[in-house]
Design an enzyme around this catalytic site. Structure first.
Site, PDB file in Angstrom:
ATOM      1  N   ASP A  38       6.629  15.181  62.595  1.00  0.00           N
ATOM      2  CA  ASP A  38       6.863  13.763  62.854  1.00  0.00           C
ATOM      3  C   ASP A  38       6.307  12.927  61.706  1.00  0.00           C
ATOM      4  O   ASP A  38       5.352  13.336  61.031  1.00  0.00           O
ATOM      5  CB  ASP A  38       6.184  13.331  64.154  1.00  0.00           C
ATOM      6  CG  ASP A  38       6.839  13.945  65.385  1.00  0.00           C
ATOM      7  OD1 ASP A  38       8.018  14.333  65.294  1.00  0.00           O
ATOM      8  OD2 ASP A  38       6.166  14.028  66.427  1.00  0.00           O
ATOM      9  N   TYR A  66      -2.244  23.612  64.918  1.00  0.00           N
ATOM     10  CA  TYR A  66      -2.374  22.160  64.757  1.00  0.00           C
ATOM     11  C   TYR A  66      -3.766  21.698  65.169  1.00  0.00           C
ATOM     12  O   TYR A  66      -4.392  22.278  66.060  1.00  0.00           O
ATOM     13  CB  TYR A  66      -1.369  21.422  65.653  1.00  0.00           C
ATOM     14  CG  TYR A  66       0.082  21.670  65.341  1.00  0.00           C
ATOM     15  CD1 TYR A  66       0.783  20.829  64.471  1.00  0.00           C
ATOM     16  CD2 TYR A  66       0.769  22.728  65.931  1.00  0.00           C
ATOM     17  CE1 TYR A  66       2.124  21.049  64.200  1.00  0.00           C
ATOM     18  CE2 TYR A  66       2.106  22.953  65.656  1.00  0.00           C
ATOM     19  CZ  TYR A  66       2.776  22.106  64.786  1.00  0.00           C
ATOM     20  OH  TYR A  66       4.105  22.326  64.528  1.00  0.00           O
ATOM     21  N   ASP A  80       3.278   9.299  71.798  1.00  0.00           N
ATOM     22  CA  ASP A  80       2.220   9.147  70.795  1.00  0.00           C
ATOM     23  C   ASP A  80       1.912   7.658  70.609  1.00  0.00           C
ATOM     24  O   ASP A  80       2.552   6.801  71.216  1.00  0.00           O
ATOM     25  CB  ASP A  80       2.601   9.815  69.462  1.00  0.00           C
ATOM     26  CG  ASP A  80       3.871   9.236  68.838  1.00  0.00           C
ATOM     27  OD1 ASP A  80       4.067   8.000  68.897  1.00  0.00           O
ATOM     28  OD2 ASP A  80       4.671  10.012  68.283  1.00  0.00           O
ATOM     29  N   ARG A 172       3.101  16.623  71.194  1.00  0.00           N
ATOM     30  CA  ARG A 172       3.094  15.387  72.000  1.00  0.00           C
ATOM     31  C   ARG A 172       3.226  15.708  73.488  1.00  0.00           C
ATOM     32  O   ARG A 172       2.561  15.104  74.330  1.00  0.00           O
ATOM     33  CB  ARG A 172       4.256  14.479  71.573  1.00  0.00           C
ATOM     34  CG  ARG A 172       4.091  13.823  70.227  1.00  0.00           C
ATOM     35  CD  ARG A 172       5.333  13.030  69.855  1.00  0.00           C
ATOM     36  NE  ARG A 172       6.443  13.879  69.460  1.00  0.00           N
ATOM     37  CZ  ARG A 172       7.728  13.591  69.648  1.00  0.00           C
ATOM     38  NH1 ARG A 172       8.064  12.474  70.281  1.00  0.00           N
ATOM     39  NH2 ARG A 172       8.662  14.394  69.222  1.00  0.00           N
TER      40      ARG A 172
END
Length: 284
Positions: A38, A66, A80, A172
């Site tokens: 993203d 991540y 988000d 997310r």
């Protein structure tokens, strides 16, 4: 120019922006990435250049790691902090509760994909429904979370996690699901991809480094070194170039064939209809 380039994607850019910029620098249009990040995310973005674009599918399918920040007490349309706030809610959670919830989510589960994503439903991308305000049923997909650790509680209702996930996992959505299990709502407020397969942050180059020529393009042979490599004669090389089935005399399920000049020819894998043979998987 054929090989793998591991880029550090900065925040504020799309993955396509990075591909376009690197393509201009390297003077090639034959380039692709192996997993979208993203615009708000940073970190490891693996690019395949030239003949290495044949490896996009293979490199996309690996696990990814991540580091993400979770902010509790709010819900947005994008899941988000960049999205429109839809709801705010009181919360009261402890460090022990967070650790227990994270531990409970290790394994495989059905994850509902975000509305703002490129997943196709009835021939349209989900974000197209979102932008037009149209109702759509969000699909679910099985994802696997193999690691999910609490790194730091930064302040009440804001903490960072480190997670290793399977292909197709939306962080997310994972953050949303963590918040739900904590009895509240939440959004992802930061995201950094720290690892993809064997590639880590230490392997990356910034766009500035690439512009100045300060980078190394990994060869196809280097990237595929974990597979058994067989050097073939000219007769076998021709059969491989024609994509013929080969008898599996090599005692391995995946074989990388190279010619006598160490030029990669193809990856072969076991033929499911007759396991005594190998069939072409990726031709170079």
């Amino acid at each position: 120019m054929d090989g793998i380039l591991v880029v550090y994607k900065e925040q504020g850019m799309t993955s396509r922006d990075v591909v376009n910029q690197v393509g201009k620098i390297l003077h090639t249009k034959k380039i692709g990435h192996t997993g979208t990040l993203d615009p708000m995310a940073s970190g490891v973005l693996v690019l395949c250049v030239g003949k290495a674009t044949k490896l996009v599918e293979l490199l996309t399918s690996v696990e990814k790691e991540y580091v993400a920040e979770v902010t509790l007490g709010m819900r947005t349309d994008t899941l988000d902090v960049t999205g429109t706030v839809l709801e705010q809610k009181e919360f009261n959670v402890t460090e022990l509760q967070i650790k227990e919830v994270l531990s409970s989510m290790i394994g495989t589960y059905e994850q509902e994909v975000p509305l703002y994503s490129a997943i196709h439903v009835n021939g349209k991308k989900l974000y197209e429904y979102a932008r037009k305000g149209e109702e759509v049923r969000l699909p679910k997909k099985k994802v696997t979370i193999s690691k999910l650790d609490l790194i730091e509680i930064k302040e009440e209702g804001r903490f960072s996690i480190c997670t290793t996930v399977s292909k197709g996992t939306y962080i997310r959505s994972l953050v949303r699901d963590i918040a739900f299990k904590l009895g509240t709502i939440g959004v992802m407020s930061q995201l950094n991809r720290t690892k993809q397969g064997d590639f880590t942050l230490s392997d990356t180059y910034t766009l500035e480094q690439i512009k100045s020529g300060n980078f190394v393009l990994l060869s196809i042979l280097e990237v595929l070194k974990k597979y058994k490599t067989i050097v073939v004669d000219e007769e076998l090389e021709q059969k491989i170039k024609y994509g013929q089935l080969l008898r599996n005399n090599f005692q391995d399920s995946v074989i990388l064939f190279v010619n006598q000049n160490q030029v990669p020819l193809a990856l072969y894998q076991v033929y499911e209809k007759n396991k005594e043979y190998l069939k072409p998987w990726k031709m170079f």
